[in-house]
Scaffold this motif. Structure first.
Motif, PDB file in Angstrom:
ATOM      1  N   ARG A   1      -5.334   9.360  -2.025  1.00 41.60           N
ATOM      2  CA  ARG A   1      -5.700   7.990  -1.633  1.00 41.60           C
ATOM      3  C   ARG A   1      -5.670   7.876  -0.111  1.00 41.60           C
TER       4      ARG A   1
ATOM      5  N   ARG B   1     -10.700  -0.448  -4.685  1.00 41.82           N
ATOM      6  CA  ARG B   1      -9.693  -0.445  -3.626  1.00 41.82           C
ATOM      7  C   ARG B   1     -10.120  -1.253  -2.408  1.00 41.82           C
TER       8      ARG B   1
ATOM      9  N   ILE C   1     -14.470  -1.275   4.196  1.00 43.03           N
ATOM     10  CA  ILE C   1     -13.434  -2.322   4.213  1.00 43.03           C
ATOM     11  C   ILE C   1     -13.757  -3.355   5.286  1.00 43.03           C
TER      12      ILE C   1
ATOM     13  N   GLU D   1      -6.023   2.189   4.498  1.00 49.87           N
ATOM     14  CA  GLU D   1      -5.735   0.933   3.804  1.00 49.87           C
ATOM     15  C   GLU D   1      -4.609   0.164   4.491  1.00 49.87           C
TER      16      GLU D   1
ATOM     17  N   VAL E   1       0.864  -1.189   0.000  1.00 50.37           N
ATOM     18  CA  VAL E   1       0.000   0.000   0.000  1.00 50.37           C
ATOM     19  C   VAL E   1       0.894   1.229   0.000  1.00 50.37           C
TER      20      VAL E   1
ATOM     21  N   SER F   1      -5.969  -1.222   7.831  1.00 50.40           N
ATOM     22  CA  SER F   1      -6.885  -2.341   7.608  1.00 50.40           C
ATOM     23  C   SER F   1      -6.165  -3.596   7.134  1.00 50.40           C
ATOM     24  N   SER F   2      -5.033  -3.430   6.454  1.00 52.92           N
ATOM     25  CA  SER F   2      -4.287  -4.594   5.976  1.00 52.92           C
ATOM     26  C   SER F   2      -3.392  -5.197   7.053  1.00 52.92           C
TER      27      SER F   2
ATOM     28  N   VAL G   1      -7.667  -4.095  -0.796  1.00 50.37           N
ATOM     29  CA  VAL G   1      -7.262  -4.156   0.608  1.00 50.37           C
ATOM     30  C   VAL G   1      -7.675  -5.496   1.228  1.00 50.37           C
TER      31      VAL G   1
END
Length: 310
Positions: free
Chosen positions: A94, A221, A284, A99, A88, A102-103, A225
């Motif tokens: 963005r 996206r 997400i 992201e 990411v 969350s990853s 993710v």
């Protein structure tokens, strides 16, 4: 097989999540009530489940495995954070902070505890407490800095006052000093422990019901993710875990399940607090929670296969 147990348990969770969605759509549970239920699960039920996992006779093997789990958890979280910066990239316009968060950070409490408890019971939750401790320390430092954009290390102190950490400390004391609660108290706490899975999943369902699903489905996206969090990162993590054949399978699989759980709901809460795009964080979370029903069994199955061939 662990993978088949995971599949059955995630299906049960999906049904409970669906019940939560129905409760939200029929106004049986309001958004305000759901926040209170969420607090109850996080600050009362989860700590009770964790504490109860320590109410077992002291064994050297358990203590050794717990320390190993701490070490593996630190290594796993470090690897996942590095992978998030690789996959990411920072880009103007963005929401890369959301992201990356969350990853990296999973719902290891809401989703992890019910899953591990279903597979390995109290012993699994016992090991999971090590991962949860590491998770809390890192999420309130790196995680908060990532979302807020500010280095606020005062949050670290607050971690040690949280019900989760307090329950772990009390649990460790009772385990190492072999302190057992009276049977009446254990039975009472046992009733609270049993509501963990249904309450956690229903709360998740109510949260999901508030998401704009049509909008979510159009956002590429979100899928990217979720692909990272639920498949790519867990499979990369599965390789070194599979090579640790000298480590108890329960330890390795507990760490894998905790790390492979869907994105943490905490991302939405922190986004609201620090003025980030909480709607995107919620999207997400929703997509990841639903998709994890399929991805978790696949990741566990792949890890079992890797362990055999490596």
């Amino acid at each position: 097989m662990v993978s088949s147990t995971i599949f059955n348990q995630t299906l049960i969770m999906l049904i409970l999540i669906a019940i939560g969605v129905i409760c939200a759509k029929t106004k049986l549970i309001s958004e305000a009530s759901n926040k209170d239920l969420s607090k109850f699960v996080l600050q009362v039920v989860n700590p009770v489940v964790i504490f109860m996992s320590y109410q077992k006779p002291y064994r050297t093997e358990l203590a050794r495995n717990l320390l190993i789990t701490f070490g593996i958890s630190v290594a796993a979280m470090t690897l996942v954070i590095l992978l998030s910066y690789l996959f990411v990239r920072k880009k103007q316009g963005r929401e890369f902070e959301i992201e990356r968060f969350s990853s990296v950070y999973s719902n290891c409490g809401f989703m992890g505890i019910p899953l591990v408890d279903a597979i390995y019971h109290d012993e699994g939750v016992f090991y999971l407490t090590a991962f949860i401790t590491v998770f809390n320390l890192i999420v309130w430092t790196h995680g908060v800095i990532l979302i807020s954009g500010k280095k606020d290390f005062r949050q670290v102190v607050k971690v040690f006052y949280s019900p989760t950490i307090i329950s772990i400390v009390l649990g460790l004391i009772t385990f190492f000093f072999e302190i057992r609660l009276p049977s009446t108290a254990l039975n009472a706490l046992g009733f609270i422990k049993e509501v963990n899975t249904p309450m956690a999943m229903i709360v998740s369902g109510v949260t999901i019901a508030a998401t704009n699903v049509p909008k979510l489905l159009k956002n590429f996206r979100v899928y990217y993710v979720c692909l990272l969090k639920l498949i790519v990162v867990p499979l990369i993590l599965a390789v070194p875990l599979s090579l640790l054949t000298g480590v108890d399978e329960k330890v390795r699989m507990t760490v894998l399940i905790a790390a492979s759980a869907p994105p943490a709901a905490m991302c939405t809460l922190l986004s609201i607090r620090y003025g980030r795009n909480s709607v995107y964080a919620s999207e997400i979370f929703t997509a990841g929670t639903i998709l994890s029903v399929a991805t978790l069994p696949l990741v566990v199955k792949a890890t079992e296969y890797l362990t055999k061939i490596l």
